[in-house]
Every structure is written in C-alpha cells, then in structure tokens.
Scaffold this motif. Sequence first.
Motif, PDB file in Angstrom:
ATOM      1  N   GLY A 154     -79.634 -24.372 -23.507  1.00 53.52           N
ATOM      2  CA  GLY A 154     -78.538 -25.365 -23.218  1.00 53.52           C
ATOM      3  C   GLY A 154     -78.834 -26.690 -22.522  1.00 53.52           C
ATOM      4  N   GLN A 155     -78.157 -26.958 -21.683  1.00 51.29           N
ATOM      5  CA  GLN A 155     -78.255 -28.242 -21.117  1.00 51.29           C
ATOM      6  C   GLN A 155     -79.645 -28.484 -20.390  1.00 51.29           C
ATOM      7  OE1 GLN A 155     -76.635 -30.960 -21.315  1.00 51.29           O
ATOM      8  NE2 GLN A 155     -74.686 -30.253 -22.339  1.00 51.29           N
ATOM      9  N   GLU A 156     -80.102 -27.148 -19.713  1.00 54.61           N
ATOM     10  CA  GLU A 156     -81.437 -27.181 -19.122  1.00 54.61           C
ATOM     11  C   GLU A 156     -82.404 -27.467 -19.984  1.00 54.61           C
ATOM     12  OE1 GLU A 156     -84.594 -26.746 -16.496  1.00 54.61           O
ATOM     13  OE2 GLU A 156     -82.583 -27.439 -16.019  1.00 54.61           O
ATOM     14  N   ALA A 157     -82.435 -27.002 -21.178  1.00 53.39           N
ATOM     15  CA  ALA A 157     -83.464 -27.408 -22.521  1.00 53.39           C
ATOM     16  C   ALA A 157     -83.350 -28.569 -22.860  1.00 53.39           C
ATOM     17  CB  ALA A 157     -83.110 -26.440 -23.527  1.00 53.39           C
ATOM     18  N   MET A 158     -82.195 -29.460 -22.874  1.00 52.76           N
ATOM     19  CA  MET A 158     -82.275 -30.881 -23.133  1.00 52.76           C
ATOM     20  C   MET A 158     -82.508 -31.635 -21.896  1.00 52.76           C
ATOM     21  SD  MET A 158     -78.231 -30.688 -24.962  1.00 52.76           S
ATOM     22  CE  MET A 158     -77.803 -29.342 -25.763  1.00 52.76           C
ATOM     23  N   LEU A 159     -82.542 -31.337 -20.742  1.00 53.58           N
ATOM     24  CA  LEU A 159     -83.122 -32.081 -19.612  1.00 53.58           C
ATOM     25  C   LEU A 159     -84.695 -31.909 -19.814  1.00 53.58           C
ATOM     26  CD1 LEU A 159     -80.716 -30.930 -16.979  1.00 53.58           C
ATOM     27  CD2 LEU A 159     -81.086 -33.257 -17.849  1.00 53.58           C
ATOM     28  N   PHE A 160     -85.141 -30.935 -20.124  1.00 51.81           N
ATOM     29  CA  PHE A 160     -86.616 -30.573 -20.078  1.00 51.81           C
ATOM     30  C   PHE A 160     -87.226 -31.541 -21.245  1.00 51.81           C
ATOM     31  CE2 PHE A 160     -90.207 -27.758 -21.285  1.00 51.81           C
ATOM     32  CZ  PHE A 160     -91.131 -28.280 -20.529  1.00 51.81           C
ATOM     33  N   THR A 161     -86.554 -31.207 -22.623  1.00 50.80           N
ATOM     34  CA  THR A 161     -86.857 -32.167 -23.562  1.00 50.80           C
ATOM     35  C   THR A 161     -87.018 -33.587 -23.020  1.00 50.80           C
ATOM     36  OG1 THR A 161     -85.891 -30.505 -25.074  1.00 50.80           O
ATOM     37  CG2 THR A 161     -86.340 -32.743 -25.969  1.00 50.80           C
ATOM     38  N   SER A 162     -86.005 -34.003 -22.594  1.00 50.35           N
ATOM     39  CA  SER A 162     -86.168 -35.564 -22.128  1.00 50.35           C
ATOM     40  C   SER A 162     -87.314 -35.869 -21.182  1.00 50.35           C
ATOM     41  CB  SER A 162     -84.653 -36.049 -21.306  1.00 50.35           C
ATOM     42  OG  SER A 162     -84.902 -37.255 -20.929  1.00 50.35           O
ATOM     43  N   GLU A 163     -87.602 -34.674 -20.467  1.00 49.17           N
ATOM     44  CA  GLU A 163     -88.822 -35.116 -19.410  1.00 49.17           C
ATOM     45  C   GLU A 163     -90.014 -35.124 -20.348  1.00 49.17           C
ATOM     46  OE1 GLU A 163     -88.519 -32.232 -16.464  1.00 49.17           O
ATOM     47  OE2 GLU A 163     -86.305 -32.605 -16.022  1.00 49.17           O
ATOM     48  N   MET A 164     -90.015 -34.131 -21.322  1.00 49.21           N
ATOM     49  CA  MET A 164     -91.419 -34.110 -22.118  1.00 49.21           C
ATOM     50  C   MET A 164     -91.297 -35.406 -23.047  1.00 49.21           C
ATOM     51  SD  MET A 164     -93.028 -31.321 -21.583  1.00 49.21           S
ATOM     52  CE  MET A 164     -93.906 -30.966 -23.127  1.00 49.21           C
ATOM     53  N   PHE A 165     -90.428 -35.564 -23.706  1.00 52.31           N
ATOM     54  CA  PHE A 165     -90.401 -36.829 -24.433  1.00 52.31           C
ATOM     55  C   PHE A 165     -90.798 -38.112 -23.647  1.00 52.31           C
ATOM     56  CE2 PHE A 165     -88.557 -40.718 -26.477  1.00 52.31           C
ATOM     57  CZ  PHE A 165     -89.024 -40.417 -27.844  1.00 52.31           C
ATOM     58  N   ASP A 166     -90.541 -38.229 -22.089  1.00 48.86           N
ATOM     59  CA  ASP A 166     -90.999 -39.276 -21.313  1.00 48.86           C
ATOM     60  C   ASP A 166     -92.359 -39.360 -21.198  1.00 48.86           C
ATOM     61  OD1 ASP A 166     -88.428 -40.376 -21.693  1.00 48.86           O
ATOM     62  OD2 ASP A 166     -87.863 -39.573 -19.536  1.00 48.86           O
ATOM     63  N   MET A 167     -92.836 -37.936 -20.753  1.00 49.80           N
ATOM     64  CA  MET A 167     -94.052 -37.791 -20.748  1.00 49.80           C
ATOM     65  C   MET A 167     -95.176 -38.322 -21.773  1.00 49.80           C
ATOM     66  SD  MET A 167     -96.232 -34.023 -20.088  1.00 49.80           S
ATOM     67  CE  MET A 167     -96.081 -33.530 -21.631  1.00 49.80           C
ATOM     68  N   TYR A 168     -94.674 -37.904 -23.038  1.00 47.95           N
ATOM     69  CA  TYR A 168     -95.560 -38.538 -24.147  1.00 47.95           C
ATOM     70  C   TYR A 168     -95.300 -39.707 -24.421  1.00 47.95           C
ATOM     71  CZ  TYR A 168     -96.070 -33.536 -25.319  1.00 47.95           C
ATOM     72  OH  TYR A 168     -96.454 -32.088 -25.227  1.00 47.95           O
ATOM     73  N   GLN A 169     -94.317 -40.650 -23.989  1.00 44.88           N
ATOM     74  CA  GLN A 169     -94.398 -41.921 -24.142  1.00 44.88           C
ATOM     75  C   GLN A 169     -95.130 -42.409 -23.071  1.00 44.88           C
ATOM     76  OE1 GLN A 169     -90.450 -43.467 -23.830  1.00 44.88           O
ATOM     77  NE2 GLN A 169     -90.834 -45.596 -24.695  1.00 44.88           N
ATOM     78  N   ARG A 170     -95.335 -41.847 -21.928  1.00 49.32           N
ATOM     79  CA  ARG A 170     -96.325 -42.528 -20.849  1.00 49.32           C
ATOM     80  C   ARG A 170     -97.856 -42.109 -21.278  1.00 49.32           C
ATOM     81  NH1 ARG A 170     -92.175 -40.616 -17.199  1.00 49.32           N
ATOM     82  NH2 ARG A 170     -92.996 -38.498 -17.055  1.00 49.32           N
ATOM     83  N   TYR A 171     -97.832 -41.119 -21.952  1.00 55.23           N
ATOM     84  CA  TYR A 171     -99.200 -40.650 -22.272  1.00 55.23           C
ATOM     85  C   TYR A 171     -99.593 -41.854 -23.397  1.00 55.23           C
ATOM     86  CZ  TYR A 171    -103.329 -37.958 -24.258  1.00 55.23           C
ATOM     87  OH  TYR A 171    -104.527 -37.615 -24.567  1.00 55.23           O
ATOM     88  N   ALA A 172     -98.878 -42.125 -24.232  1.00 48.77           N
ATOM     89  CA  ALA A 172     -99.137 -42.923 -25.244  1.00 48.77           C
ATOM     90  C   ALA A 172     -99.482 -44.643 -24.673  1.00 48.77           C
ATOM     91  CB  ALA A 172     -97.901 -43.390 -26.212  1.00 48.77           C
ATOM     92  N   ALA A 173     -98.734 -44.666 -23.561  1.00 52.84           N
ATOM     93  CA  ALA A 173     -99.246 -45.965 -22.960  1.00 52.84           C
ATOM     94  C   ALA A 173    -100.404 -45.699 -22.024  1.00 52.84           C
ATOM     95  CB  ALA A 173     -98.311 -46.435 -21.753  1.00 52.84           C
ATOM     96  N   TYR A 174    -100.713 -44.709 -21.456  1.00 53.81           N
ATOM     97  CA  TYR A 174    -102.110 -44.262 -20.939  1.00 53.81           C
ATOM     98  C   TYR A 174    -103.307 -44.377 -21.833  1.00 53.81           C
ATOM     99  CZ  TYR A 174    -105.743 -41.478 -18.606  1.00 53.81           C
ATOM    100  OH  TYR A 174    -107.068 -41.079 -18.001  1.00 53.81           O
TER     101      TYR A 174
END
Length: 400
Positions: A154-174
């Motif tokens: 549910g909502q917790e999975a969506m929150l985690f998905t948002s965090e993972m998406f942000d992590m990969y966006q930062r990794y791309a910048a890295y």
Amino acid sequence: MRLLSRALRAAQGFRAAALPPRSLPAAPVGGSAAGRCPPQPRRGLSARPGLEELFAAPPLRRLLEARAQGGGGAGPELAARVQRLREKEQELRETRELARQDESEDFQKLAEREIASCEEEIAELKQQIVLLLIPSEETDKSDLVMEVTAGVGGQEAMLFTSEMFDMYQRYAAYKKWKFEILEYFPSEIGGLRHAVASIAGLEAYKYMKFEGGVHRVQRVPKTEKQGRIHTSTMTVAILPQPTETRLQINPKDLRIETKRASGAGGQHVNTTDSAVRIVHIPTGIVSECQQERSQIRNKEKAMQMLCAKLYNAKLEEETKKRNSARKIQVGTKGRSEKIRTYNFPQDRITDHRISRSVHHIECFMLGEEMLDEMIQTLREYADYESLMEIISENEKNNLS
C-alpha cells in the motif's frame, strides 16, 4: 622487477649497508557523502570469488593455452598478459626463496615490500586476463530506461518506491549520467505509484542492469501507530535503450492515439489532447506518456519507452533460446525475483543473489559510494560466473 632479484642476491652476497626502506603510499582517507557515512572498505582484486583457485586449476590453464594459440579470437593482448603473469609468478617464487635463505632484518623488510608489490601486480594481471576472456554483452554500452513500480504494501510501498527512485537519481548524478524523467505518478501522501526515467552515460546499462528485480523493505511505517514492522516491496525494471541499427520498427505496425492528460497539472490538464499512447500492433506492447505539456515531446518519450520495451522483449527471447537450461547465480534481472532486502530496524541491506550484507542504510540510500560498491561486487560475481561457463564449454570441447 628482475632488478629486485639481483638486488636481493647482492644484499645476500656481501651484506651491503641497510637499504633505505621505500615509503608506502598512505591509506586513503575514507570520505563519505555529507560527512555522515563511515569509510567503506573497497574489495581488492584478489577478493574475487574463487579466482585464486581458478588460476591454480588445470581447466583454466588449458583455456588460456587454447586462447593464447589464437582460439576464441582473444588475440595477442591476452597472450601478452598471460606471459607477463607467468614472469611475475616466477619472480615471486624466486623472491620468496631468497627471503627464506636470508633471515636478516633489513633483507626481510626489503623482501616483504617487494613480495607485496609483486602479489599486487599478479592480482591485477589476473583481473585483466579474466576481462579479456569474458566477451562483453551487446547491451553493456547502451543507455537505458528504468521503470519503478510500487508492489505489496500500500502507501508504505509507494513511499519506499519514491525513496528508491530518488536513490537512483542521485546515483546517476554520482556517476555523471544524464537522468530524465519520462513518467511520474505520485501517491496522495508523497509516495510514488509508478515512474519511468531514461538514464544515459558511460556504461550506464553495464552497471544498472543488476538493479532489476524486486526490492523488499522491512520497517515500521510512518502510519503505523502500534510500532509493528511491516514488509513492503517495489519493483525495478532495467531496459536497455536500443540504437536504430539494433531495432527496426515499421511505422505501419504502430497505432498512435492521443487523449487528454489526467491528474495534477492545472488548467492545461483536460483541455488539450497532449497525452500520447502508442501500441505496437504485432506484439500488443503499449507505451504512453503525459508527462509533458507538448504532445510532440510526449510522443518522443512514449516512443523511447516503446523501443526499450520491444528491444528488451527481443533480448529476452534470444536469451531463452541460448540459455534455456542456465540458472544465473546473480539473478535473471527479472521483475519477479526478490534481489535485495532493506531492513531498517537492523540497519542492514542484504543482496540475496550473492548473500552479502552491509550496514548503514541511510548512507546506502544516498546512492553514492555504498551502492556503487555493491554493484561492483555484483559485477565481479557475474564475471566469475561467465568465466566458469566459458571454462566448462572449453572442457566439453576438449573431450569431444
């Protein structure tokens, strides 16, 4: 290094005055993102799984002999590396023998340093030989399309998905890659239902391909009032982006539809037919985009996603035909495979494909050194597995 053996023999022969010891390079100071993360030890080349045993075993020696003689298209570069390896191993044996013959303190200090230097170069040569033996995949130099989708929870999975998406966006910048959002569907409380992004840069797919699969999180959700730990999941799909030469699409096979965009977006939403939906008629694969205000830009992005999906389907079919009986240790990179668990109460991340755990989730989710080190480890295991298959195939050919 041949000078080393002569120097050691000279020191052994006439007990020359003590040689001044060479200063060893200072250990790198472990930095961390935002100064919050502890130093992360880097895996040495010799830490590759089973590499020392492989080079000591007859099957790999037979493979190297076959390749050095021109089999498999290895060329002179591999032969040169193998020859250099043999010379360094001989030099190491001679140095150790000399060290056993002379137990003086000065001599031992010199020998220890030279042995360590020799072992480091041998490990480097073995790494280079392995990379020369393993053929690169066609897609390794490709850009990619990444899809993230909330799973169970549910909502917790969506929150985690948002965090993972942000992590990969930062990794791309890295990694200094270009990151462009193609689709983004947020949830009501700041989470993310589904998103698609294109990632372009040097060896982007070669690194990111190991992130495809189901990621599981275990933690107490923000909405949990009784402090119970919940388990939720999200899915990552990594699709290589084809070049025009790798994938040809007949325009007659496409059905392009336009519609009014839905969701947040102000007055523009529901007033213009900016959303684009493209259907590949022969396969039924669908791609759509309403991220941009421009219908032309949405069509470009939808086409980019469709090409990635069609190319991925083509590669999967080829892989099934080529490796129908193969089980890949580091995973199939499929959507249904649980690859990693993020356990917040224990501050632990476990990659199930290689049974490896690391701590400091907050630092890992920054998408920098810790994530990069995990991906590097997965690449090492994948290289090892590929090498084992090549050795096995060579042994079968020798028996036939």
